[in-house]
Design an enzyme around this catalytic site. Structure first.
Site, short mmCIF file in Angstrom:
data_model
loop_
_atom_site.label_atom_id
_atom_site.label_comp_id
_atom_site.label_asym_id
_atom_site.label_seq_id
_atom_site.Cartn_x
_atom_site.Cartn_y
_atom_site.Cartn_z
N THR A 101 -58.64 37.11 48.03
CA THR A 101 -58.13 37.05 46.67
C THR A 101 -58.27 38.39 45.95
O THR A 101 -57.32 38.90 45.34
CB THR A 101 -58.88 35.97 45.87
OG1 THR A 101 -58.71 34.71 46.52
CG2 THR A 101 -58.33 35.86 44.46
N LYS A 128 -71.97 41.70 45.98
CA LYS A 128 -73.29 41.59 45.33
C LYS A 128 -74.41 41.33 46.32
O LYS A 128 -75.51 41.86 46.18
CB LYS A 128 -73.26 40.48 44.27
CG LYS A 128 -72.83 39.13 44.79
CD LYS A 128 -72.68 38.11 43.69
CE LYS A 128 -72.06 36.82 44.21
NZ LYS A 128 -70.63 36.98 44.53
N ILE A 142 -66.93 42.46 33.52
CA ILE A 142 -67.83 42.84 32.42
C ILE A 142 -68.51 44.16 32.78
O ILE A 142 -69.22 44.25 33.79
CB ILE A 142 -68.89 41.76 32.18
CG1 ILE A 142 -68.22 40.43 31.85
CG2 ILE A 142 -69.83 42.17 31.07
CD1 ILE A 142 -69.19 39.27 31.74
N LYS A 168 -77.45 39.10 41.67
CA LYS A 168 -77.07 39.92 40.51
C LYS A 168 -78.31 40.35 39.73
O LYS A 168 -78.38 41.48 39.22
CB LYS A 168 -76.11 39.13 39.63
CG LYS A 168 -74.81 38.81 40.34
CD LYS A 168 -73.97 37.79 39.58
CE LYS A 168 -72.72 37.42 40.36
NZ LYS A 168 -71.94 36.35 39.69
#
Length: 441
Positions: free
Chosen positions: A23, A114, A145, A214
């Site tokens: 994706t 990540k 973000i 994260k």
């Protein structure tokens, strides 16, 4: 304009290897091709995708030239015409070997992975430093973000004391819907799966492991210290039920799965780092309480900058591609014009603190005998461990006895754990229904 065009034409072309066509990879390729002129203007030279590594060459890929495709990622990243590698494969072991090969060959790397960065940040950073290559990973934390960049650059001259955030959209969607609709965890997990927010196996999300990766990255950046995913204390949201949500409302709070990275200072002035993930009560007047649906937000407290908040889409193909491409522009500019981005500094080398020394407040919900003297027994059990009570609320629980909800002042995790163990052994306490931490105040 002609002079600008001539300058761009004379600038070297940045050859790109794209690893992965899922994706995110598909979105990255589409945007790079559709906005090619803009990217040339932004970087000072053309960006050209010269190869795409995929695992299945037989899979149809409309609009993608078969000449670009290969199943040999190592061969691709080592080609002389490749300057920049974009890794969006996912996983840890295989991507690690390919990314290390690229960095050691002097190729800059942009990754959205990540799990890879959390597990091997030090090794990847060392490889980048040795060859002078860039390593970018904005998309590895909360997609679009921008928080990695501010921590690496904007706050590089400040002292960050805490990073606290909602960094997993799936769990935030579930908890937000439970709060607003009064639905159960199982009902909202099923809906999240149907809407595509949750995977068929939701463990990484609902058990907190996605958020833990994260948190490790954020702690590493914020405190200039090596923090890996194994250093993060992790608890998920499976145990959160309707009664917990109602108790949160009664306390003027909501429940969020939080990733918390905090600088700890003991009584002797020694510093350490805490990185943890767990569901917690947040007061309704805290900025994080209003983060709804699948959105993410990260709240930073710095010594000089004060309180900062970053908010937006934390997942999805387009938002993640946006973050990847922001890094691509930065890396490509360095290739065209020379220079290098800030690396991952671990100069402080602070140790990871004992989770038992972490101090926060607690919301303890229990069922007790409905008779005189019980409250005094319960309060004494808290007092023995040095845990002081802020509020106590008692409700009728019918034939079961009385429901007692206690909110504590700040206390050490180890003291609270001992208190709960002692409560369970107290004759007057029939059950400890839940123990939920309170953050943000």
């Amino acid at each position: 304009m002609a002079d600008q065009a001539d300058n761009n034409a004379a600038a070297p072309t940045v050859g790109v290897a794209l690893l992965g066509m899922g994706t995110v990879g598909t979105e990255v390729l589409r945007i790079l091709q559709e906005d090619a002129q803009d990217f040339t203007a932004r970087t000072g030279g053309p960006i050209e995708v010269r190869g795409i590594a995929v695992s299945d060459l037989s899979k149809p890929r409309p609009g993608v030239s078969s000449e670009l495709l290969t199943d040999d990622a190592f061969g691709l990243v080592n080609r002389e015409d490749i300057d920049l590698v974009i890794e969006v494969i996912g996983g840890i072991d295989y991507p690690r070997t390919v990314v290390l090969a690229a960095l050691r060959a002097g190729k800059s790397v942009v990754t959205a992975n990540k799990a890879l960065v959390a597990a091997h940040a030090g090794e990847l950073s060392e490889a980048a430093d040795s060859s002078g290559a860039d390593l970018f990973f904005e998309a590895a934390v909360a997609a679009a973000i921008p928080v990695v960049g501010p921590l690496r650059r904007s706050l590089a001259g400040d002292r960050v004391n805490q990073v606290m955030g909602i960094v997993n959209g799936t769990t935030n969607f579930i908890l937000d819907a439970m709060y607003k609709r009064g639905a159960s965890y199982d009902e909202m997990l099923a809906e999240a799966t149907a809407l595509g927010y949750a995977e068929a196996d939701p463990s990484a999300d609902v058990d907190g492991y996605d958020a833990a990766s994260k948190a490790a990255i954020l702690a590493n950046l914020a405190f200039h210290s090596p923090v890996g995913s194994d250093d993060v204390h992790v608890e998920g949201i499976r145990s959160i039920n309707v009664a917990d949500i109602e108790a949160a409302k009664a306390a003027g709070c909501t429940i969020k799965l939080l990733a918390i990275c905090e600088r700890l200072v003991d009584d002797e002035g020694q510093e350490s780092v805490s990185a943890r993930v767990y569901p917690a009560l947040i007061p309704l007047d805290h900025p994080l309480s209003s983060v709804s649906e699948s959105f993410n937000a990260i709240f930073v407290v710095a010594e000089y900058a004060g309180r900062l908040m970053f908010y937006g889409n934390g997942a999805g193909g387009a938002p993640t591609a946006s973050a990847v491409l922001g890094d691509v522009v930065a890396a490509a500019r360095n290739i065209v014009h020379g220079g290098r981005a800030p690396g991952m500094s671990t100069y402080a080398n602070l140790p990871v603190g004992d989770f038992g020394s972490v101090r926060t407040r607690y919301h303890v919900d229990m069922v007790v005998d409905d008779r005189p003297g019980v409250l005094a027994e319960v309060a004494s059990t808290f007092s023995v461990q040095g845990v002081s009570l802020k509020t106590v609320r008692q409700e009728d629980a019918g034939d079961a006895g009385a429901r007692l909800v206690v909110i504590t002042h700040h206390a050490a995790e180890s003291d609270l754990e001992s208190t709960v163990d002692n409560l369970k052994n107290l004759d007057a306490v029939k059950a400890v229904n839940s123990v939920i931490r309170m953050e943000g105040n």
